[in-house]
Every structure is written in structure tokens, then in C-alpha cells.
Design a protein around this motif. Structure first.
Motif, mmCIF file in Angstrom:
data_model
loop_
_atom_site.group_PDB
_atom_site.id
_atom_site.type_symbol
_atom_site.label_atom_id
_atom_site.label_comp_id
_atom_site.label_asym_id
_atom_site.label_seq_id
_atom_site.Cartn_x
_atom_site.Cartn_y
_atom_site.Cartn_z
ATOM 1 N N UNK A 45 -61.841 -20.640 42.067
ATOM 2 C CA UNK A 45 -60.681 -20.038 42.727
ATOM 3 C C UNK A 45 -60.994 -18.623 43.204
ATOM 4 N N UNK A 46 -61.638 -17.828 42.364
ATOM 5 C CA UNK A 46 -61.979 -16.459 42.763
ATOM 6 C C UNK A 46 -62.929 -16.483 43.961
ATOM 7 N N UNK A 47 -63.946 -17.328 43.905
ATOM 8 C CA UNK A 47 -64.889 -17.402 45.025
ATOM 9 C C UNK A 47 -64.222 -17.972 46.274
ATOM 10 N N UNK A 48 -63.244 -18.850 46.100
ATOM 11 C CA UNK A 48 -62.521 -19.442 47.228
ATOM 12 C C UNK A 48 -61.805 -18.377 48.050
ATOM 13 N N UNK A 49 -61.142 -17.463 47.379
ATOM 14 C CA UNK A 49 -60.403 -16.398 48.077
ATOM 15 C C UNK A 49 -61.377 -15.525 48.881
ATOM 16 N N UNK A 50 -62.456 -15.097 48.248
ATOM 17 C CA UNK A 50 -63.460 -14.296 48.958
ATOM 18 C C UNK A 50 -64.065 -15.096 50.107
ATOM 19 N N UNK A 51 -64.362 -16.342 49.835
ATOM 20 C CA UNK A 51 -64.990 -17.218 50.818
ATOM 21 C C UNK A 51 -64.123 -17.396 52.058
ATOM 22 N N UNK A 52 -62.817 -17.539 51.885
ATOM 23 C CA UNK A 52 -61.935 -17.749 53.040
ATOM 24 C C UNK A 52 -62.019 -16.573 54.015
ATOM 25 N N UNK A 53 -61.896 -15.373 53.492
ATOM 26 C CA UNK A 53 -61.904 -14.205 54.375
ATOM 27 C C UNK A 53 -63.283 -13.990 55.002
ATOM 28 N N UNK A 54 -64.338 -14.151 54.224
ATOM 29 C CA UNK A 54 -65.678 -13.985 54.778
ATOM 30 C C UNK A 54 -66.014 -15.085 55.786
ATOM 31 N N UNK A 55 -65.573 -16.306 55.517
ATOM 32 C CA UNK A 55 -65.822 -17.404 56.440
ATOM 33 C C UNK A 55 -65.094 -17.179 57.756
ATOM 34 N N UNK A 56 -63.858 -16.719 57.676
ATOM 35 C CA UNK A 56 -63.090 -16.460 58.898
ATOM 36 C C UNK A 56 -63.734 -15.363 59.732
ATOM 37 N N UNK A 57 -63.928 -14.215 59.107
ATOM 38 C CA UNK A 57 -64.354 -13.024 59.831
ATOM 39 C C UNK A 57 -65.839 -13.062 60.195
ATOM 40 N N UNK A 58 -66.681 -13.462 59.260
ATOM 41 C CA UNK A 58 -68.127 -13.357 59.454
ATOM 42 C C UNK A 58 -68.755 -14.659 59.959
ATOM 43 N N UNK A 59 -68.485 -15.773 59.294
ATOM 44 C CA UNK A 59 -69.179 -17.010 59.634
ATOM 45 C C UNK A 59 -68.761 -17.557 60.993
ATOM 46 N N UNK A 60 -67.469 -17.797 61.170
ATOM 47 C CA UNK A 60 -66.998 -18.433 62.405
ATOM 48 C C UNK A 60 -66.337 -17.461 63.364
ATOM 49 N N UNK A 61 -66.245 -16.190 62.961
ATOM 50 C CA UNK A 61 -65.679 -15.131 63.797
ATOM 51 C C UNK A 61 -64.345 -15.541 64.410
ATOM 52 N N UNK A 62 -63.497 -15.998 63.512
ATOM 53 C CA UNK A 62 -62.162 -16.466 63.901
ATOM 54 C C UNK A 62 -61.121 -15.651 63.149
ATOM 55 N N UNK A 63 -59.954 -15.565 63.724
ATOM 56 C CA UNK A 63 -58.865 -14.868 63.042
ATOM 57 C C UNK A 63 -58.336 -15.748 61.918
ATOM 58 N N UNK A 64 -57.942 -15.100 60.829
ATOM 59 C CA UNK A 64 -57.309 -15.861 59.761
ATOM 60 C C UNK A 64 -55.906 -16.238 60.229
ATOM 61 N N UNK A 65 -55.456 -17.379 59.801
ATOM 62 C CA UNK A 65 -54.112 -17.829 60.150
ATOM 63 C C UNK A 65 -53.620 -18.748 59.042
ATOM 64 N N UNK A 66 -52.342 -18.978 59.042
ATOM 65 C CA UNK A 66 -51.760 -19.877 58.046
ATOM 66 C C UNK A 66 -52.321 -21.284 58.223
ATOM 67 N N UNK A 67 -52.438 -21.729 59.474
ATOM 68 C CA UNK A 67 -52.949 -23.081 59.736
ATOM 69 C C UNK A 67 -54.385 -23.214 59.234
ATOM 70 N N UNK A 68 -55.209 -22.216 59.550
ATOM 71 C CA UNK A 68 -56.596 -22.259 59.068
ATOM 72 C C UNK A 68 -56.638 -22.142 57.549
ATOM 73 N N UNK A 69 -55.758 -21.326 56.984
ATOM 74 C CA UNK A 69 -55.700 -21.191 55.529
ATOM 75 C C UNK A 69 -55.359 -22.505 54.854
ATOM 76 N N UNK A 70 -54.401 -23.222 55.423
ATOM 77 C CA UNK A 70 -54.018 -24.527 54.868
ATOM 78 C C UNK A 70 -55.172 -25.523 55.017
ATOM 79 N N UNK A 71 -55.806 -25.517 56.190
ATOM 80 C CA UNK A 71 -56.959 -26.396 56.396
ATOM 81 C C UNK A 71 -58.103 -26.057 55.454
ATOM 82 N N UNK A 72 -58.347 -24.766 55.268
ATOM 83 C CA UNK A 72 -59.396 -24.312 54.360
ATOM 84 C C UNK A 72 -59.095 -24.766 52.937
ATOM 85 N N UNK A 73 -57.831 -24.611 52.509
ATOM 86 C CA UNK A 73 -57.442 -25.060 51.171
ATOM 87 C C UNK A 73 -57.590 -26.572 51.030
#
Length: 132
Positions: free
Chosen positions: A44-72
Motif C-alpha cells: 500500500x505504501x509503495x502503491x501511493x508513491x508509485x501512482x504519483x511517480x508513474x503519472x508524472x515521470x513514467x507516462x508523463x500524464x496528469x493524475x486524475x480520478x479516472x486514472x487513479x481508479x484504473x491504477x487501483x
């Protein structure tokens, strides 16, 4: 969807960080609580860090509720794979310290495909080209 080498490299960097964070938390907690709980807390701890890093760094996409739900959703599937494999490897006699290693080796590539789909899938109707 075409695979982008840069995405794969960035995914590996973020994934390595998240995996090390997950394992570090698990390794500390496994001596104090049930291994499944220790593994879950680390996840769970790594998941939270991973979501923000994946959005911003890996795929260079904005975080959003839809992406957050898909990520979860992708990570819920991945979590079930992790837990099943962890318990299989523990039952096969691997130590509590080593059992996560083969789990990571199997689950990380699966996770890449699931998460990539979430961040790269274009939702909504696709425009069709009309041929004359």
C-alpha cells in the motif's frame, strides 16, 4: 499501442524504487506482524508513491480520478497475484526474506502491462474515418 523504450526505462526506474520501498517495509515488519499483513502494508505504501511517480515521470500524464481508479483496479489485480504467489513460495519452503523475490520477478511485468493500459488507453468513442 506501440511500446516506447523510454516508458519502459522510466517504468523500470519507478518500479525499482517502489519495489525496494515495498520490500524494505515488508522486511522490517515481517518480524513483528503476520507476513501477509507486512506484505500488504509495504504494498500500500509503495502503491501511493508509485501512482504519483508513474503519472508524472513514467507516462508523463496528469493524475486524475479516472486514472487513479484504473491504477487501483490494475493494482488490485496485481495485489491478488502478489499474495497468491507469496503464499505459494512460502509453502514451497522459501524463507520469509526470499519469498518476495520470485514474486516480484513474475508480478512486475504483468503490472507494467496493466498500468500501461490504464495510462495509455484512450477512453471514449473513437472517431472513425469515413471512406468515400
Amino acid at each position: 499501442m506501440r511500446l516506447d523504450r523510454g516508458e519502459i526505462v522510466r517504468f523500470c526506474i519507478v518500479g525499482a524504487f517502489a519495489t525496494l520501498l515495498h520490500y524494505f517495509i515488508y522486511w522490517i515488519l515481517k518480524s513483528y506482524v503476520n507476513v501477509n499483513l507486512a506484505y500488504t502494508i509495504g504494498y500500500v505504501v509503495s502503491l501511493v508513491c508509485n501512482f504519483f511517480l508513474t503519472s508524472v515521470f513514467t507516462f508523463r500524464a496528469k493524475t486524475s480520478v479516472v486514472r487513479g481508479i484504473g491504477f487501483l483496479g490494475a493494482h488490485a489485480t496485481n495485489y491478488l497475484i502478489h499474495m497468491a504467489l507469496l503464499n505459494i513460495f512460502l509453502c514451497l519452503g522459501l524463507s520469509k526474506s526470499l519469498a518476495p523475490v520470485p514474486v516480484f520477478m513474475i508480478a512486475i511485468p504483468v503490472n507494467f502491462l496493466l498500468v500501461r493500459y490504464v495510462f495509455k488507453h484512450k477512453s471514449g468513442p473513437r472517431k472513425r474515418e469515413i471512406k468515400k
